[in-house]
Design an enzyme around this catalytic site. Structure first.
Site, mmCIF file in Angstrom:
data_model
loop_
_atom_site.group_PDB
_atom_site.id
_atom_site.type_symbol
_atom_site.label_atom_id
_atom_site.label_comp_id
_atom_site.label_asym_id
_atom_site.label_seq_id
_atom_site.Cartn_x
_atom_site.Cartn_y
_atom_site.Cartn_z
ATOM 1 N N TYR A 1 -41.114 -80.042 -13.318
ATOM 2 C CA TYR A 1 -40.689 -81.024 -14.299
ATOM 3 C C TYR A 1 -39.212 -80.781 -14.309
ATOM 4 O O TYR A 1 -38.683 -79.600 -14.191
ATOM 5 C CB TYR A 1 -41.204 -80.617 -15.851
ATOM 6 C CG TYR A 1 -40.683 -81.130 -17.007
ATOM 7 C CD1 TYR A 1 -41.462 -82.276 -17.406
ATOM 8 C CD2 TYR A 1 -39.601 -80.637 -17.355
ATOM 9 C CE1 TYR A 1 -40.851 -82.738 -18.345
ATOM 10 C CE2 TYR A 1 -38.931 -81.430 -18.649
ATOM 11 C CZ TYR A 1 -39.684 -82.552 -19.186
ATOM 12 O OH TYR A 1 -39.211 -83.171 -20.440
ATOM 13 N N GLU B 1 -36.432 -88.196 -17.487
ATOM 14 C CA GLU B 1 -37.333 -87.255 -17.152
ATOM 15 C C GLU B 1 -38.152 -87.686 -16.037
ATOM 16 O O GLU B 1 -38.751 -88.853 -15.769
ATOM 17 C CB GLU B 1 -38.395 -87.361 -18.409
ATOM 18 C CG GLU B 1 -39.374 -86.478 -18.171
ATOM 19 C CD GLU B 1 -40.568 -86.313 -19.538
ATOM 20 O OE1 GLU B 1 -40.019 -85.484 -20.282
ATOM 21 O OE2 GLU B 1 -41.361 -87.119 -19.499
#
Length: 391
Positions: A113, A201
């Site tokens: 992530y 993101e």
């Protein structure tokens, strides 16, 4: 402002961030040619079919499917395009899938992530990395906080090399892959700055079995206040993904957000609007919306505000809470009366007007012959609006 995954991937590609190849399909009849083009041009044999909606949690809702051949990809495409997708973010509502992204599938060894956003409390940008890609970062932060690394970046300096080393260190990659990851972080940070993004993101950023780092998903949101200088970004807006009432409100420069309650709110000033929603909750009701008509509200603004509020069929009463500072209360009163007459309103309207010319406004409403509910105080207004909605 939100954009679709495929649009975010295109932006990544412009900044030379490694991404998967893919095609977007909006019409089912174009699906076969699109899949064949992807397969033949990039030698793709396995596919991932993804619903393109402005909501997370697509996979759990059936909006992301893996296909090992072209025929299966076309079948998934047929099932997903046009489906009503309900996710954690959409709540009880659902969104219609109008676009589908078909990408190449990659052999994944690990998932990470990576994100960049603004930490308002620190007045700095923050880069976040985690070894637990592919899952919701909120859950990781709650249950496994030790697996998240954050670095706060001075906006005048940018990310320093030692910060990038620390962010990458959590992954335990070899020297070559660490260089690749640091390069990706620098590039998406530059994208974040250049586009006035509020968040960039990648979830997940994957390490493939042949030792490549690839962004196989992308999310970018932008600061609405900066769109005036981001013309190319503004063109990416898909109003079909937005609430129709919110889109309509934007045409009149009204700040409107739909909620799930039954009490419509019309207020001037964001702080007063928040306080109004709070006191409605305290008095046992549920606000149907946030609506700030602004400090310079006019009778026309008020009328348009009523139209927006009443487009929500769940509204059982309306609370108008205006503090007359820049705007005069008598002008608001006239706007309310014009709206009641023109729109033939048949639901209870509770009015609380304080400030400039409040006494004049009270006389206007009293002598109008129109049935509205006057309130003597903030709390009284909320109580009457809740009672009216319940009855």
């Amino acid at each position: 402002m939100k954009i679709h995954e495929y649009q975010a991937i295109d932006l990544f590609r412009k900044y030379h961030v490694p991404v998967t190849q893919g095609v977007v399909v909006e019409k089912l009849q174009d699906g076969e040619n699109a899949v064949n083009e992807l397969a033949d041009k990039y030698d793709v044999s396995s596919f991932v079919v993804k619903a393109q909606v402005h909501a997370g949690g697509r996979g759990k809702a059936g909006g992301v499917k893996l296909a090992r051949d072209r025929q299966t990809a076309l079948q998934h495409l047929s099932n997903i395009l046009g489906m009503e997708l309900s996710t954690k973010q959409t709540g009880s509502a659902s969104v219609t899938v109008r676009k589908v992204l078909v990408t190449e599938a990659v052999d994944i060894a690990r998932e990470f992530y990576v994100a960049i956003t603004l930490d308002r409390s620190a007045a700095k940008n923050v880069i976040i990395t985690s070894t637990e890609g592919g899952t919701e970062i909120e859950e990781i932060a709650k249950n496994q906080p030790e697996k998240i690394i954050k670095e706060w970046i001075d906006p005048l300096i940018g990310p320093r090399d030692y910060q990038l080393r620390r962010l990458c260190g959590i992954f335990g990659l070899d020297k070559s892959l660490t260089y690749q990851l640091k390069d990706i972080l620098r590039k998406i940070y530059q994208l974040y700055l250049d586009t006035d993004a509020s968040i960039v993101e990648i979830n997940p950023l994957v390490l493939t079995k042949d030792d490549r780092l690839i962004a196989i998903d992308a999310k970018i949101n932008f600061d609405d206040n900066a769109l005036y200088r981001q013309k190319d970004i503004a063109r990416l807006r898909d109003i079909g993904e937005e609430n129709p009432a919110e889109v309509e409100a934007g045409k009149y420069n009204l700040n409107y957000i739909k909620l799930d309650g039954t009490i419509g709110c019309m207020v001037n000033g964001a702080g007063l609007a928040m306080a109004t929603m709070d006191i409605i909750k305290i008095k046992g009701g549920n606000p149907a919306n946030f609506l700030d008509v602004g400090g310079g509200a006019t009778p026309e603004t008020v009328k348009n505000g009523f139209k927006i509020i009443l487009s929500d069929k769940n509204v059982k009463s309306v609370l108008v809470n205006i503090f007359g500072g820049i705007v005069r209360c008598d002008r608001i009163a006239n706007g309310i009366l014009d709206a009641v007459k023109e729109l033939s309103l048949d639901i209870p309207i509770v009015i609380r007007l304080e400030g400039t010319n409040a006494d004049v406004a009270a006389e206007i409403i009293k002598n109008s012959g129109i049935s509205v509910i006057a309130a003597s105080s903030f709390a009284d207004a909320a109580e009457k609006a809740v009672a009216a909605a319940n009855n």
